[in-house]
Design a protein around this motif. Sequence first.
Motif, PDB file in Angstrom:
ATOM      1  N   SER A  25       0.815  -1.215   0.000  1.00  0.00           N
ATOM      2  CA  SER A  25       0.000   0.000   0.000  1.00  0.00           C
ATOM      3  C   SER A  25       0.853   1.271   0.000  1.00  0.00           C
ATOM      4  CB  SER A  25      -0.970   0.001   1.182  1.00  0.00           C
ATOM      5  OG  SER A  25      -0.256  -0.006   2.403  1.00  0.00           O
ATOM      6  N   ILE A  26       1.996   1.257   0.649  1.00  0.00           N
ATOM      7  CA  ILE A  26       2.878   2.434   0.669  1.00  0.00           C
ATOM      8  C   ILE A  26       3.422   2.697  -0.736  1.00  0.00           C
ATOM      9  CG2 ILE A  26       5.041   3.365   1.564  1.00  0.00           C
ATOM     10  CD1 ILE A  26       4.474   1.838   4.173  1.00  0.00           C
ATOM     11  N   GLU A  27       3.828   1.642  -1.417  1.00  0.00           N
ATOM     12  CA  GLU A  27       4.349   1.791  -2.775  1.00  0.00           C
ATOM     13  C   GLU A  27       3.257   2.295  -3.726  1.00  0.00           C
ATOM     14  OE1 GLU A  27       6.589  -0.920  -6.174  1.00  0.00           O
ATOM     15  OE2 GLU A  27       6.267  -1.752  -4.179  1.00  0.00           O
ATOM     16  N   VAL A  28       2.053   1.783  -3.579  1.00  0.00           N
ATOM     17  CA  VAL A  28       0.931   2.226  -4.412  1.00  0.00           C
ATOM     18  C   VAL A  28       0.624   3.692  -4.132  1.00  0.00           C
ATOM     19  CG1 VAL A  28      -1.547   1.935  -4.848  1.00  0.00           C
ATOM     20  CG2 VAL A  28      -0.071  -0.074  -4.649  1.00  0.00           C
ATOM     21  N   ASP A  29       0.611   4.082  -2.855  1.00  0.00           N
ATOM     22  CA  ASP A  29       0.339   5.477  -2.498  1.00  0.00           C
ATOM     23  C   ASP A  29       1.401   6.416  -3.065  1.00  0.00           C
ATOM     24  OD1 ASP A  29      -1.980   4.866  -1.157  1.00  0.00           O
ATOM     25  OD2 ASP A  29      -1.044   4.848   0.839  1.00  0.00           O
ATOM     26  N   GLU A  30       2.664   6.019  -2.994  1.00  0.00           N
ATOM     27  CA  GLU A  30       3.735   6.850  -3.545  1.00  0.00           C
ATOM     28  C   GLU A  30       3.584   7.002  -5.057  1.00  0.00           C
ATOM     29  OE1 GLU A  30       7.296   4.922  -2.239  1.00  0.00           O
ATOM     30  OE2 GLU A  30       7.197   5.793  -0.224  1.00  0.00           O
ATOM     31  N   PHE A  31       3.239   5.891  -5.716  1.00  0.00           N
ATOM     32  CA  PHE A  31       3.045   5.951  -7.155  1.00  0.00           C
ATOM     33  C   PHE A  31       1.861   6.852  -7.505  1.00  0.00           C
ATOM     34  CE2 PHE A  31       1.084   4.375 -11.079  1.00  0.00           C
ATOM     35  CZ  PHE A  31       2.139   4.573 -11.953  1.00  0.00           C
ATOM     36  N   LEU A  32       0.767   6.718  -6.766  1.00  0.00           N
ATOM     37  CA  LEU A  32      -0.400   7.561  -7.026  1.00  0.00           C
ATOM     38  C   LEU A  32      -0.092   9.038  -6.774  1.00  0.00           C
ATOM     39  CD1 LEU A  32      -3.360   5.405  -5.646  1.00  0.00           C
ATOM     40  CD2 LEU A  32      -2.787   5.902  -8.032  1.00  0.00           C
ATOM     41  N   ASP A  33       0.765   9.327  -5.795  1.00  0.00           N
ATOM     42  CA  ASP A  33       1.181  10.715  -5.563  1.00  0.00           C
ATOM     43  C   ASP A  33       1.894  11.272  -6.801  1.00  0.00           C
ATOM     44  OD1 ASP A  33       0.111  10.735  -3.018  1.00  0.00           O
ATOM     45  OD2 ASP A  33       2.028  10.310  -2.011  1.00  0.00           O
ATOM     46  N   ASP A  34       2.765  10.452  -7.398  1.00  0.00           N
ATOM     47  CA  ASP A  34       3.452  10.873  -8.624  1.00  0.00           C
ATOM     48  C   ASP A  34       2.462  11.070  -9.775  1.00  0.00           C
ATOM     49  OD1 ASP A  34       5.871  10.759  -7.285  1.00  0.00           O
ATOM     50  OD2 ASP A  34       6.401   8.763  -8.057  1.00  0.00           O
ATOM     51  N   VAL A  35       1.506  10.155  -9.876  1.00  0.00           N
ATOM     52  CA  VAL A  35       0.496  10.257 -10.933  1.00  0.00           C
ATOM     53  C   VAL A  35      -0.308  11.545 -10.760  1.00  0.00           C
ATOM     54  CG1 VAL A  35      -1.633   9.226 -11.846  1.00  0.00           C
ATOM     55  CG2 VAL A  35       0.339   7.773 -11.331  1.00  0.00           C
ATOM     56  N   ILE A  36      -0.670  11.862  -9.530  1.00  0.00           N
ATOM     57  CA  ILE A  36      -1.444  13.074  -9.250  1.00  0.00           C
ATOM     58  C   ILE A  36      -0.663  14.314  -9.661  1.00  0.00           C
ATOM     59  CG2 ILE A  36      -2.383  14.509  -7.394  1.00  0.00           C
ATOM     60  CD1 ILE A  36      -3.031  11.839  -5.936  1.00  0.00           C
ATOM     61  N   GLN A  37       0.618  14.361  -9.306  1.00  0.00           N
ATOM     62  CA  GLN A  37       1.440  15.521  -9.670  1.00  0.00           C
ATOM     63  C   GLN A  37       1.524  15.677 -11.186  1.00  0.00           C
ATOM     64  OE1 GLN A  37       5.155  14.839  -7.660  1.00  0.00           O
ATOM     65  NE2 GLN A  37       4.528  15.979  -5.840  1.00  0.00           N
ATOM     66  N   ASP A  38       1.767  14.561 -11.875  1.00  0.00           N
ATOM     67  CA  ASP A  38       1.839  14.627 -13.337  1.00  0.00           C
ATOM     68  C   ASP A  38       0.497  15.045 -13.930  1.00  0.00           C
ATOM     69  OD1 ASP A  38       4.464  13.890 -13.292  1.00  0.00           O
ATOM     70  OD2 ASP A  38       4.136  11.826 -13.994  1.00  0.00           O
ATOM     71  N   TYR A  39      -0.568  14.509 -13.388  1.00  0.00           N
ATOM     72  CA  TYR A  39      -1.906  14.814 -13.887  1.00  0.00           C
ATOM     73  C   TYR A  39      -2.210  16.300 -13.715  1.00  0.00           C
ATOM     74  CZ  TYR A  39      -6.689  13.475 -15.101  1.00  0.00           C
ATOM     75  OH  TYR A  39      -7.889  13.324 -15.727  1.00  0.00           O
ATOM     76  N   GLU A  40      -1.859  16.853 -12.558  1.00  0.00           N
ATOM     77  CA  GLU A  40      -2.064  18.285 -12.326  1.00  0.00           C
ATOM     78  C   GLU A  40      -1.210  19.120 -13.282  1.00  0.00           C
ATOM     79  OE1 GLU A  40      -1.169  18.590  -8.161  1.00  0.00           O
ATOM     80  OE2 GLU A  40      -3.265  18.309  -7.579  1.00  0.00           O
ATOM     81  N   THR A  41       0.029  18.686 -13.510  1.00  0.00           N
ATOM     82  CA  THR A  41       0.915  19.394 -14.431  1.00  0.00           C
ATOM     83  C   THR A  41       0.333  19.393 -15.839  1.00  0.00           C
ATOM     84  OG1 THR A  41       2.851  18.785 -13.123  1.00  0.00           O
ATOM     85  CG2 THR A  41       3.244  19.457 -15.391  1.00  0.00           C
ATOM     86  N   TYR A  42      -0.148  18.237 -16.290  1.00  0.00           N
ATOM     87  CA  TYR A  42      -0.744  18.160 -17.621  1.00  0.00           C
ATOM     88  C   TYR A  42      -2.012  19.008 -17.721  1.00  0.00           C
ATOM     89  CZ  TYR A  42       2.457  14.384 -18.827  1.00  0.00           C
ATOM     90  OH  TYR A  42       3.578  13.647 -19.083  1.00  0.00           O
ATOM     91  N   ALA A  43      -2.806  19.027 -16.677  1.00  0.00           N
ATOM     92  CA  ALA A  43      -4.028  19.834 -16.685  1.00  0.00           C
ATOM     93  C   ALA A  43      -3.683  21.322 -16.784  1.00  0.00           C
ATOM     94  CB  ALA A  43      -4.854  19.557 -15.432  1.00  0.00           C
ATOM     95  N   LYS A  44      -2.679  21.772 -16.029  1.00  0.00           N
ATOM     96  CA  LYS A  44      -2.261  23.178 -16.093  1.00  0.00           C
ATOM     97  C   LYS A  44      -1.685  23.515 -17.464  1.00  0.00           C
ATOM     98  CE  LYS A  44      -1.286  23.667 -11.171  1.00  0.00           C
ATOM     99  NZ  LYS A  44      -0.234  23.786 -10.150  1.00  0.00           N
ATOM    100  N   GLU A  45      -0.867  22.618 -17.993  1.00  0.00           N
ATOM    101  CA  GLU A  45      -0.270  22.847 -19.312  1.00  0.00           C
ATOM    102  C   GLU A  45      -1.348  22.892 -20.391  1.00  0.00           C
ATOM    103  OE1 GLU A  45       2.840  23.395 -22.157  1.00  0.00           O
ATOM    104  OE2 GLU A  45       2.631  23.762 -20.014  1.00  0.00           O
ATOM    105  N   ASN A  46      -2.324  22.013 -20.282  1.00  0.00           N
ATOM    106  CA  ASN A  46      -3.427  22.001 -21.241  1.00  0.00           C
ATOM    107  C   ASN A  46      -4.203  23.315 -21.177  1.00  0.00           C
ATOM    108  OD1 ASN A  46      -5.175  21.028 -23.191  1.00  0.00           O
ATOM    109  ND2 ASN A  46      -6.505  20.044 -21.691  1.00  0.00           N
TER     110      ASN A  46
END
Length: 114
Positions: A25-46
Amino acid sequence: MENVNLTPKDIVNKHFKQKMRGYDSIEVDEFLDDVIQDYETYAKENQRLQMENDRLLKKVDELTKQVAVGKTGTTARPVSNASTNMDILKRLSNLERHVFGAQLNDDVNRGNRF
C-alpha cells in the motif's frame, strides 16, 4: 478538458480494498502521488495551451482583417502615386527650364544662324 474521466482530486480520494497478498500500500500510495502531480501538471499545461491558442486565434483574426483592409487600400495607391509622379515630372521640367533654359535658348539661336 473534454473526455477526462478523473480529476486529481478523484485520484487522491480513491481507496482500494486490502486483500491478502495484495500490493504494498505504501508503494501504491507513492506511485499515485506521482500520478497526481503529473496529472495536475498536464491539466495546467493544457489550460495554458488553450489560452495561448485562443490568443493566437484572435491575433490571426486581427491580422486577417488588416490584410483585407490593406488589399482594398492598395487600389487607391496607384492613383495617388500617379498624381505624385506627375507632380514630380512637372517640377523637374520647370527646374530644367530654369537651369538649362538659357543654354537651350542659346543653342536654338545658334542653330538658326547657321
